[in-house]
Scaffold this motif. Structure first.
Motif, short mmCIF file in Angstrom:
data_model
loop_
_atom_site.label_atom_id
_atom_site.label_comp_id
_atom_site.label_asym_id
_atom_site.label_seq_id
_atom_site.Cartn_x
_atom_site.Cartn_y
_atom_site.Cartn_z
N ASP A 49 20.74 29.39 117.91
CA ASP A 49 19.86 28.54 118.71
C ASP A 49 19.20 27.51 117.81
O ASP A 49 19.15 27.66 116.59
CB ASP A 49 18.79 29.41 119.38
CG ASP A 49 18.12 28.72 120.54
OD1 ASP A 49 18.59 27.64 120.94
OD2 ASP A 49 17.13 29.27 121.06
N HIS A 50 18.67 26.45 118.43
CA HIS A 50 17.83 25.48 117.77
C HIS A 50 16.44 25.62 118.38
O HIS A 50 16.28 25.51 119.59
CB HIS A 50 18.35 24.05 117.97
CG HIS A 50 19.70 23.82 117.37
ND1 HIS A 50 19.92 23.86 116.01
CD2 HIS A 50 20.90 23.55 117.92
CE1 HIS A 50 21.19 23.61 115.76
NE2 HIS A 50 21.82 23.43 116.90
N LYS B 149 11.82 25.29 117.76
CA LYS B 149 10.72 24.65 117.06
C LYS B 149 9.77 25.71 116.55
O LYS B 149 9.56 26.73 117.20
CB LYS B 149 9.95 23.72 118.00
CG LYS B 149 10.64 22.42 118.29
CD LYS B 149 9.72 21.53 119.08
CE LYS B 149 10.33 20.18 119.33
NZ LYS B 149 9.41 19.31 120.07
N GLN C 252 7.87 21.92 113.10
CA GLN C 252 9.13 21.84 112.37
C GLN C 252 10.27 22.35 113.24
O GLN C 252 10.11 23.33 113.97
CB GLN C 252 9.03 22.69 111.09
CG GLN C 252 10.23 22.60 110.19
CD GLN C 252 10.37 21.25 109.53
OE1 GLN C 252 9.40 20.63 109.16
NE2 GLN C 252 11.60 20.79 109.40
N GLN C 253 11.42 21.71 113.14
CA GLN C 253 12.59 22.15 113.89
C GLN C 253 13.44 23.07 113.01
O GLN C 253 13.70 22.76 111.84
CB GLN C 253 13.42 20.95 114.34
CG GLN C 253 12.67 20.08 115.32
CD GLN C 253 13.56 19.02 115.93
OE1 GLN C 253 14.75 18.96 115.65
NE2 GLN C 253 12.98 18.20 116.77
N PHE C 254 13.83 24.21 113.58
CA PHE C 254 14.60 25.21 112.87
C PHE C 254 15.90 25.51 113.59
O PHE C 254 16.05 25.26 114.78
CB PHE C 254 13.81 26.53 112.75
CG PHE C 254 12.60 26.44 111.87
CD1 PHE C 254 12.72 26.36 110.50
CD2 PHE C 254 11.34 26.45 112.42
CE1 PHE C 254 11.61 26.28 109.70
CE2 PHE C 254 10.22 26.37 111.63
CZ PHE C 254 10.35 26.29 110.26
N THR C 255 16.84 26.09 112.84
CA THR C 255 18.08 26.61 113.40
C THR C 255 18.11 28.10 113.12
O THR C 255 17.87 28.53 112.00
CB THR C 255 19.30 25.94 112.74
OG1 THR C 255 19.25 24.54 113.00
CG2 THR C 255 20.60 26.51 113.29
N LYS C 256 18.39 28.89 114.15
CA LYS C 256 18.47 30.34 114.00
C LYS C 256 19.92 30.71 113.73
O LYS C 256 20.81 30.37 114.50
CB LYS C 256 17.97 31.03 115.27
CG LYS C 256 17.88 32.52 115.15
CD LYS C 256 17.27 33.13 116.41
CE LYS C 256 17.11 34.62 116.27
NZ LYS C 256 16.54 35.21 117.49
N GLU D 299 22.91 20.27 111.53
CA GLU D 299 23.67 19.48 112.49
C GLU D 299 24.91 20.27 112.90
O GLU D 299 26.03 19.98 112.47
CB GLU D 299 24.06 18.13 111.89
CG GLU D 299 22.89 17.24 111.59
CD GLU D 299 22.13 16.84 112.85
OE1 GLU D 299 22.76 16.67 113.91
OE2 GLU D 299 20.89 16.72 112.76
N VAL E 24 25.65 29.95 114.53
CA VAL E 24 24.44 29.30 115.00
C VAL E 24 24.06 29.91 116.34
O VAL E 24 24.83 29.84 117.30
CB VAL E 24 24.65 27.78 115.13
CG1 VAL E 24 23.41 27.12 115.71
CG2 VAL E 24 25.02 27.17 113.80
N HIS F 175 15.99 25.28 108.05
CA HIS F 175 15.72 23.93 108.54
C HIS F 175 16.90 23.45 109.39
O HIS F 175 18.04 23.84 109.18
CB HIS F 175 15.48 22.97 107.39
CG HIS F 175 14.16 23.17 106.71
ND1 HIS F 175 12.96 23.02 107.36
CD2 HIS F 175 13.85 23.54 105.45
CE1 HIS F 175 11.96 23.27 106.53
NE2 HIS F 175 12.48 23.61 105.35
N ARG F 176 16.63 22.59 110.32
CA ARG F 176 17.58 22.16 111.35
C ARG F 176 18.91 21.72 110.74
O ARG F 176 18.96 20.87 109.85
CB ARG F 176 16.97 21.00 112.15
CG ARG F 176 17.80 20.49 113.28
CD ARG F 176 17.79 21.48 114.43
NE ARG F 176 18.56 21.01 115.54
CZ ARG F 176 18.02 20.59 116.69
NH1 ARG F 176 16.72 20.58 116.83
NH2 ARG F 176 18.78 20.20 117.66
#
Length: 103
Positions: free
Chosen positions: A65-66, A68, A91-95, A26, A63, A23-24
């Motif tokens: 990338d960010h 969807k 949903q927004q994800f973080t790779k 910060e 991190v 999940h995204r």
């Protein structure tokens, strides 16, 4: 070597070099993040289980990338009433790429 770690409220089984979607977070792209909530470590020296966390263990990640996720269609209907509502959600994800598992 693998570890079970809590990232953004979810538990993941991670290995070094693995890329996962969480999940995204910060965090800026190409920045390093560190997770201390390691619940289990498995390696050459055996398995270490924390109560609830393994002391001194951490997982380092980068991190990448960010992004969807795929669209999820939410459709509500009440029969014979003429009520229909169609909504969508992405949903927004973080790779993340797992760099190191220290324990």
């Amino acid at each position: 070597m693998f570890a079970i770690v809590t990232i953004a409220g979810q538990q993941f089984k991670v290995e070094e070099g693995q890329e996962i979607f969480v999940h995204r977070l910060e965090a800026e792209v190409d920045s390093n993040v560190n997770f201390d909530a390691v619940h289990l470590l498995s390696g050459d020296s055996g398995v270490t289980v924390g109560t609830p966390n393994v002391k001194g263990a951490s997982v380092g990640a980068t991190v990448l990338d960010h992004v969807k996720g795929d669209k999820v269609v939410v459709f509500k209907k009440k029969r014979r009433k003429g009520y229909k509502v169609k909504n969508g959600h992405r949903q927004q994800f973080t790779k993340l790429k797992i760099d190191s598992i220290a324990g």
